[in-house]
Design a protein around this motif. Structure first.
Motif, PDB file in Angstrom:
ATOM      1  N   GLN A  58       0.768  -1.533   0.166  1.00 32.59           N
ATOM      2  CA  GLN A  58      -0.084   0.171  -0.044  1.00 32.59           C
ATOM      3  C   GLN A  58       0.913   1.571   0.049  1.00 32.59           C
ATOM      4  OE1 GLN A  58      -3.680   0.304  -0.176  1.00 32.59           O
ATOM      5  NE2 GLN A  58      -3.774  -2.253  -0.495  1.00 32.59           N
ATOM      6  N   PRO A  70      -4.730  -0.541   3.662  1.00 40.66           N
ATOM      7  CA  PRO A  70      -5.224   1.170   2.874  1.00 40.66           C
ATOM      8  C   PRO A  70      -5.432   2.709   3.811  1.00 40.66           C
ATOM      9  CG  PRO A  70      -6.747   0.006   2.541  1.00 40.66           C
ATOM     10  CD  PRO A  70      -5.343  -0.842   4.012  1.00 40.66           C
ATOM     11  N   SER A 126      -8.274   4.430   4.831  1.00 41.50           N
ATOM     12  CA  SER A 126      -9.623   3.379   4.990  1.00 41.50           C
ATOM     13  C   SER A 126     -10.002   3.521   6.649  1.00 41.50           C
ATOM     14  CB  SER A 126      -8.609   2.292   5.268  1.00 41.50           C
ATOM     15  OG  SER A 126      -7.270   2.299   6.039  1.00 41.50           O
ATOM     16  N   ASN A 145     -11.519  -3.379   2.298  1.00 36.57           N
ATOM     17  CA  ASN A 145     -11.910  -1.953   1.708  1.00 36.57           C
ATOM     18  C   ASN A 145     -11.644  -1.685  -0.219  1.00 36.57           C
ATOM     19  OD1 ASN A 145     -10.566  -0.004   0.219  1.00 36.57           O
ATOM     20  ND2 ASN A 145     -10.989   0.974   2.621  1.00 36.57           N
ATOM     21  N   GLY A 149     -10.778   5.473  -1.748  1.00 40.87           N
ATOM     22  CA  GLY A 149     -10.322   6.385  -0.071  1.00 40.87           C
ATOM     23  C   GLY A 149     -11.874   7.588  -0.097  1.00 40.87           C
ATOM     24  N   THR A 170     -13.659   1.460   4.719  1.00 41.23           N
ATOM     25  CA  THR A 170     -13.166   0.551   5.398  1.00 41.23           C
ATOM     26  C   THR A 170     -14.800  -1.042   6.049  1.00 41.23           C
ATOM     27  OG1 THR A 170     -10.558   0.139   5.443  1.00 41.23           O
ATOM     28  CG2 THR A 170     -11.811  -1.510   6.145  1.00 41.23           C
TER      29      THR A 170
END
Length: 275
Positions: free
Chosen positions: A55, A88, A91, A162, A166, A243
């Motif tokens: 990530q 991520p 998240s 997720n 974003g 997420t």
């Protein structure tokens, strides 16, 4: 020196008010997971940070990473820090705060420095105090500075999913229409097992879930898909998203759901909660 920066999961997130300066008041039951980023400290000249991991691309172009700001806060010197990024970015799992808190612990131990107090941590971010405390079930109130350990949270198998997109925390809070909501009960129960906790959680809330669903429809679709998996006791968004977290009855059903939900573009990870 190396340590895991565990993911922070909000099992509940009640928005209980908004101050005159715009900051929101919260009441949240927080746990941490075995899975997270990896932070390492080596001897170096000056302060530096190298970022790798699956990530890492999410941090490209970032001006001043929170890890370096935290290290400067306590007067770190000659420290070469590295971050292996698995969570991520943006998240809802407190990855940046957990990374910074883990780096603070490593640097303080290696160089004999004093960890910062709550007020200084809050200037870095509202999740820093809970991430710097022992990674255990905690009730987090106020802006995030009032912490109370919570006993009786059973071990949980969790599936973190997720959608690969974003979600801006300020945008989610801005879309929240009702800012003054009831907190959790003053006294929390002692849960017998994961199923008992899931039943109780179904009567609690993440007040940011509805605005997140509206801003990012894949969140709604993902929660629906996650909640229908065999063995899933509860599906809920963590933090401000995007997420989603499924609480599962056991490892077998959690791993099976992990395989079914793993599609290109998604982040999907089965893990256990830290006791």
């Amino acid at each position: 020196m190396r340590a895991t920066a565990p993911a922070k999961i909000n099992l509940t997130l009640h928005v209980t008010g908004q101050r005159a300066d715009g900051y929101h008041l919260l009441d949240s039951l927080v746990i941490f997971t075995e899975f997270g980023d990896e932070v390492a400290l080596h001897a170096g000249t000056g302060l530096s940070l190298a970022v790798t991991g699956p990530q890492a691309a999410g941090l490209l172009g970032e001006g001043d990473n929170l890890i370096l700001r935290a290290a400067r806060l306590i007067g770190a010197r000659d420290a070469a820090l590295s971050l292996e990024k698995h969570l991520p970015v943006a998240s809802g799992m407190g990855g940046g705060s957990s990374d910074a808190a883990t780096a603070l612990r490593l640097v303080a131990r290696a160089q004999g420095l004093t960890l910062p107090g709550t007020a200084a941590l809050m200037r870095l971010g509202a999740d820093l105090p809970v991430c710097l405390a022992a990674p255990r079930p905690t009730r987090m109130r106020g802006l995030g500075e009032h912490l109370e350990p919570v006993l009786g949270v059973p071990p949980l198998w969790l599936l973190l999913v997720n959608p690969g997109v974003g979600l801006s925390t300020p945008a989610v809070f801005k879309a929240l229409t009702k800012k003054h909501n009831p907190p959790m009960p003053a006294a929390l129960p002692r849960w017998r097992d994961a199923a008992d906790l899931a039943v109780w959680l179904s009567g609690m809330r993440n007040d940011l879930e509805a605005p997140a669903r509206a801003l990012l429809p894949p969140v709604a679709a993902l929660l629906d898909e996650l909640g229908t998996q065999p063995g899933c006791l509860l599906a809920r968004m963590t933090g401000s998203g995007a997420t989603c977290v499924g609480i599962f009855a056991d490892e077998r059903t959690c791993r099976a759901a992990e395989r079914r939900l793993s599609v290109p573009g998604r982040f999907v990870q089965a893990t256990r909660s830290l006791a």
